[in-house]
Design an enzyme around this catalytic site. Structure first.
Site, short mmCIF file in Angstrom:
data_model
loop_
_atom_site.label_atom_id
_atom_site.label_comp_id
_atom_site.label_asym_id
_atom_site.label_seq_id
_atom_site.Cartn_x
_atom_site.Cartn_y
_atom_site.Cartn_z
CB CYS A 247 39.86 -15.86 -57.20
SG CYS A 247 40.74 -16.96 -56.07
CG HIS B 243 40.28 -12.10 -55.85
ND1 HIS B 243 39.59 -12.68 -54.80
CD2 HIS B 243 41.39 -12.87 -56.04
CE1 HIS B 243 40.25 -13.75 -54.40
NE2 HIS B 243 41.33 -13.88 -55.12
CG ASN C 43 42.40 -15.58 -52.10
OD1 ASN C 43 41.20 -15.67 -52.34
ND2 ASN C 43 43.31 -15.70 -53.04
N1 COA Z 1 56.62 -17.87 -44.18
C1 COA Z 1 57.94 -17.64 -44.22
N2 COA Z 1 58.68 -17.79 -45.32
C2 COA Z 1 58.04 -18.17 -46.44
C3 COA Z 1 56.67 -18.43 -46.48
C4 COA Z 1 55.96 -18.26 -45.28
N3 COA Z 1 54.63 -18.47 -45.20
N4 COA Z 1 56.33 -18.80 -47.72
C5 COA Z 1 57.44 -18.77 -48.46
N5 COA Z 1 58.50 -18.41 -47.68
C6 COA Z 1 59.88 -18.23 -48.05
C7 COA Z 1 60.26 -19.01 -49.29
O1 COA Z 1 60.63 -20.32 -48.95
C8 COA Z 1 61.43 -18.20 -49.80
O2 COA Z 1 62.56 -18.53 -49.04
P1 COA Z 1 64.03 -18.56 -49.72
O3 COA Z 1 64.27 -17.15 -50.20
O4 COA Z 1 64.89 -18.99 -48.60
O5 COA Z 1 63.92 -19.53 -50.85
C9 COA Z 1 61.07 -16.76 -49.44
O6 COA Z 1 60.09 -16.86 -48.40
C10 COA Z 1 60.48 -15.98 -50.59
O7 COA Z 1 59.47 -16.78 -51.20
P2 COA Z 1 58.67 -16.27 -52.44
O8 COA Z 1 57.74 -17.33 -52.87
O9 COA Z 1 59.67 -15.75 -53.43
O10 COA Z 1 57.88 -15.04 -51.81
P3 COA Z 1 57.04 -13.95 -52.51
O11 COA Z 1 57.55 -12.61 -52.18
O12 COA Z 1 56.77 -14.26 -53.96
O13 COA Z 1 55.64 -14.07 -51.74
C11 COA Z 1 53.43 -14.93 -52.06
C12 COA Z 1 54.91 -15.27 -51.83
C13 COA Z 1 52.65 -16.24 -52.18
C14 COA Z 1 52.93 -14.15 -50.87
C15 COA Z 1 53.31 -14.06 -53.37
O14 COA Z 1 54.03 -14.67 -54.40
C16 COA Z 1 51.88 -13.90 -53.79
O15 COA Z 1 51.09 -13.31 -53.09
N6 COA Z 1 51.54 -14.38 -54.98
C17 COA Z 1 50.17 -14.30 -55.46
C18 COA Z 1 49.38 -15.40 -54.84
C19 COA Z 1 47.92 -15.21 -55.00
O16 COA Z 1 47.41 -14.13 -54.85
N7 COA Z 1 47.21 -16.31 -55.28
C20 COA Z 1 45.80 -16.32 -55.41
C21 COA Z 1 45.36 -15.68 -56.67
S1 COA Z 1 43.67 -15.76 -56.80
#
Ligand code: COA
Length: 340
Positions: A117, A261, A291
């Site tokens: 990215c 980004h 993304n």
């Molecule tokens: N749909 C529904 N539930 C989902 C899910 C989805 N697509 N993905 C994860 N969950 C669930 C998890 O299993 C978890 O459940 P639990 O509480 O029962 O264990 C819950 O949602 C929370 O998951 P978590 O991973 O803690 O969510 P989050 O608030 O951290 O959001 C992202 C996840 C990926 C959206 C967030 O962490 C993020 O955007 N991170 C940066 C990623 C990024 O930008 N990457 C590229 C960089 S270049």
């Protein structure tokens, strides 16, 4: 890093290309256990694009490059160098040469930058070095990724985030200079937080000499620790931007556009909030494309130019971050000058 200018680098034109196929959150919720509400509230993404099987990353990259060439009123033979930023190349030895052939840029040398990215940002900064030393006159930088082919479509924590696309920019040696300064960083110790790693097959790692077969294996799907990547971005990107602005003695009030980004709407808002930059100055198209990795910054930049948002003298702060882990900032002051 404040640049002492030898020759000016001017962004002459941009272009972009995305596939026609749209995958909405609603469609995704039929593939994995998710919902439009979860994806929209946690990421801001509503839909993403998917490249059909019969098309390659070179098709997308060439479409974006040709649009930039048309907008620049340049012919492919005017290009001296092509930098292709991609982490989903169709040849591990590099794909820039295929792009060079596809757009018939017969005078251009081409090479790839693999930095996920952050790739386009690093490509633009690399290109500006070649311009400022007077080595090349016209450089095409393309950011293209098709991570739909590298995500695990049964993993709801990653497949909802990524989309396919390409964006391009042409920079030219001119008297005025658009590129004011930059900062780039890497923290390789945290590379494991986001990767598409190569894994040897069990036989290849056998300790027994007799059992040992030639080392072979395959690439894993994209793996990510979402929480750690989120924290990394929200903590490091504002610091990088502040450092770049301080060196240039530019206040955040002077910024016309904050172009980050496009990884997650919450990341865009958190970074802007830490810098006290109002939301109306934050460029966002994540709802439509998700993304798109190396393509996200040039697609958003092209949209800004197409919509006439960027005017003469505007200061655009561009920041990228992602796998590596890498991150960085580029400060641009765009001059609406004629190309020479
Ligand atoms: N749909 C529904 N539930 C989902 C899910 C989805 N697509 N993905 C994860 N969950 C669930 C998890 O299993 C978890 O459940 P639990 O509480 O029962 O264990 C819950 O949602 C929370 O998951 P978590 O991973 O803690 O969510 P989050 O608030 O951290 O959001 C992202 C996840 C990926 C959206 C967030 O962490 C993020 O955007 N991170 C940066 C990623 C990024 O930008 N990457 C590229 C960089 S270049």
């Amino acid at each position: 890093m404040k640049l002492s200018t030898l020759a000016g680098s001017h962004i002459v034109a941009t272009g972009s290309a995305v596939p026609d196929i749209k995958i909405s959150n609603e469609i995704l919720s039929r593939i994995v256990d998710t919902s439009d509400t979860w994806i929209s509230t946690r990421t801001g993404i509503k839909e993403r694009r998917l490249l059909p099987k019969h098309k390659s990353i070179i098709d997308l990259a060439a479409d974006a490059a040709n649009e930039a060439l048309d907008n620049a009123l340049l012919s492919p033979s005017d290009i001296d160098l092509i930098i292709l930023a991609t982490s989903s190349q169709n040849d591990l030895f590099g794909s820039a040469s295929q792009l060079q052939a596809a757009i018939k840029a017969k005078n251009a040398m081409g090479f790839d930058i693999t930095a996920a990215c952050s790739g386009f940002l690093i490509g633009l900064i690399t290109a500006s070095q070649f311009i400022q030393t007077g080595s090349y006159k016209n450089i095409l930088i393309v950011g293209a990724d098709i991570l739909s082919r590298w995500v695990d479509w049964s993993d709801r924590s990653t497949c909802i985030l990524f989309g396919d696309g390409a964006g391009a920019a042409i920079i030219q040696n001119t008297q005025k200079n658009d590129i004011l300064g930059f900062h780039l960083n890497t923290n390789g110790a945290e590379a494991k937080q986001l990767s598409i790693s190569y894994q040897y097959s069990p036989e290849a790692t056998s300790s027994s000499y007799r059992q040992q077969s030639p080392p072979s294996g395959r690439y894993n799907y994209l793996r990510m620790n979402g929480k750690e990547v989120y924290k990394f971005a929200v903590s490091n990107v504002p610091k990088s931007i502040k450092k770049s602005l301080n060196e240039l003695q530019i206040s955040t009030d002077d910024i016309s556009w904050l172009l980050l980004h496009q990884a997650n709407q919450r990341i865009l808002e958190a970074v802007a909030d830490k810098l006290s930059i109002p939301t109306e100055k934050v460029v966002s198209n994540i709802a439509q494309y998700g993304n798109t990795s190396a393509a996200s910054i040039p697609i958003a930049l092209n949209e800004c130019f197409e919509k006439g948002k960027i005017c003469n003298g505007d200061i655009i702060v561009i920041a990228g971050f992602g796998a590596g882990l890498t991150w960085g900032t580029l400060v641009v002051q765009w001059n609406a000058i004629e190309s020479n």
